[in-house]
Design an enzyme around this catalytic site. Structure first.
Site, short mmCIF file in Angstrom:
data_model
loop_
_atom_site.label_atom_id
_atom_site.label_comp_id
_atom_site.label_asym_id
_atom_site.label_seq_id
_atom_site.Cartn_x
_atom_site.Cartn_y
_atom_site.Cartn_z
CG HIS A 142 53.51 22.75 48.91
ND1 HIS A 142 54.26 23.68 49.57
CD2 HIS A 142 53.65 23.02 47.60
CE1 HIS A 142 54.82 24.50 48.70
NE2 HIS A 142 54.46 24.11 47.49
CE1 TYR A 163 56.77 27.31 59.15
CE2 TYR A 163 56.60 25.57 57.50
CZ TYR A 163 56.05 26.65 58.16
OH TYR A 163 54.79 27.09 57.83
N PRO A 202 52.69 34.21 62.34
CG PRO A 202 54.22 35.36 61.00
CD PRO A 202 53.53 35.43 62.33
CE LYS A 244 47.21 25.92 60.95
NZ LYS A 244 46.72 24.97 59.93
CE1 TYR A 298 52.62 24.53 58.38
CE2 TYR A 298 51.91 23.41 56.38
CZ TYR A 298 52.62 24.42 57.00
OH TYR A 298 53.32 25.32 56.24
#
Length: 392
Positions: free
Chosen positions: A72, A200, A293, A297, A385
């Site tokens: 991604h 998200y 979560p 990570k 991220y």
């Protein structure tokens, strides 16, 4: 039995540590309380940072990862019915890859068994002894027979509920713990993913996340109460919540429905134990820390831990002293707290703590609007991220 390093736990941390030590000529034995089918079947995290992919590649266990993993270049943030894409690759030059933790475990187990190296499943009653001395040992029962492993080092990679952290005297550990007032109700469904990248979503009803395990398996979550009764969540109710929370103004739903093959509630917790070493016992992965979560990570932190630990142990066994072992906890914790901050920030920004708090609602929306409208803020999110640089 005798070995240089006794590793307790056959999750990603323990198995990868064994692989990295093998490459450096360090002998080890891996012990696991569960059977192989259980270890390979437990569904956990599924997102790998670029550095984690690189580490698994260097370790020679990433052939299937590169073939089946879903790379991604970005992610989507959705709130107030609007969609905002964060271009990770453009900002950082890095990407993330969807590849289930259980698949990483399968690859590592297959490689270790193919190499004919010791990996003991169904080890009952595992206990550690003399961890403050230079000759620690591990005992267990195997098919009813008492066994003992003498070693120079013990690596506690046995998860949050394992025996290794509990073996350290309480006076020698400082515990930081935060339990969040919400959880995730997660499903695995036989349905095409809602998007080719993660979504998200922050909604007035609570958080939602749309991700995937493959091009035909969707992994999705909705915020719920920590003590949520799954019996109250019919399939229809779950799909309705996902459609509503992931909705975009004036556009059809992206959520594809299918047969739900797994359903469960994931608690939200931040936890750190300091230090990560006591004598000849070293903690790694979930044995030492848990992150919510939201930041994806958990497995990545475990991989970062064992990179440092493998280098430190290799230096020790090569006769270069204990300096790197002495620095192990500090180096790991420096990264862990940065990751805790990022995971906490993502969690606080996207979840409703109090559904009746209008102030919280408006502050969260304002934070998201600032994030999506600021180049610097987007860069901060992207850099965290995709994964922070390794210390060594």
């Amino acid at each position: 039995m005798r070995t240089q390093v006794g590793i307790i736990g056959a999750g990603p941390a323990g198995l990868l540590l064994a692989r990295l030590l093998q490459a450096r000529g360090v002998d080890c034995v891996v012990l696991e309380a569960r059977d192989r089918a259980y270890v390979e079947g437990r569904i956990r995290a599924g997102l790998l940072e670029q550095g984690s992919v690189d580490t698994l590649t260097e370790a020679g266990v990433a052939e299937r990862l590169h073939r089946e993993g879903l790379a991604h270049d970005g992610l989507e943030l959705r709130f107030e019915g609007e969609n905002h894409r964060i271009d990770l690759a453009a900002i950082t030059g890095k990407r993330v890859t969807i590849y289930g933790q259980q698949e990483v475990v399968k690859d590592l187990i297959a490689q270790r068994l193919a190499d004919g190296l010791p990996l003991i499943f169904e080890a009952e009653g595992v206990a550690v002894h003399d961890i403050a001395s230079n000759r620690p040992s591990i005992t267990w029962r195997e098919n009813g027979t008492a066994r003992r492993l003498e070693c120079d080092i013990i690596a506690g990679c046995d998860g949050f509920h394992g025996i290794c952290r509990a073996a350290i005297p309480a006076a020698d550990l400082t515990i930081f713990d935060r339990i969040y007032p919400f959880a995730w109700l997660g499903i695995l469904a036989e349905a095409a993913p809602a998007s080719h990248e993660l979504i998200y979503a922050r909604h007035a009803d609570g958080f939602a996340l749309a991700t995937m395990r493959s091009e035909s398996l969707s992994r999705m979550y909705v915020q719920c109460a920590p003590d949520e009764d799954l019996a109250q969540w019919s399939d229809a109710r779950i799909w309705d919540a996902l459609h509503r929370r992931l909705a975009r103004h004036g556009l059809p739903s992206q959520v594809n429905e299918g047969r739900i093959i797994q359903k469960g509630v994931t608690a939200m917790r931040s936890f750190v134990a300091e230090p990560m070493r006591f004598g000849r016992l070293f903690l790694a992965g979930d044995a030492a820390h848990i992150v919510p979560p939201t930041g994806a990570k958990g497995m990545n932190l475990a991989i970062a831990d064992v990179r440092i630990l493998a280098a430190a142990l290799a230096a020790f066994f090569a006769g270069r002293g204990e300096a790197l072992m002495d620095d192990y906890s500090r180096l790991c914790l420096e990264r862990i707290w940065k990751v805790q901050r990022f995971s906490w920030w993502m969690t606080q920004m996207l979840h409703r703590g109090d559904m009746n708090d209008g102030f919280e609602h408006r502050v969260q929306v304002a934070e998201l609007r600032y994030l999506c409208g600021s180049d610097a803020a987007r860069a901060t999110l992207a850099e965290n991220y995709v994964g922070l640089p390794y210390a060594m």
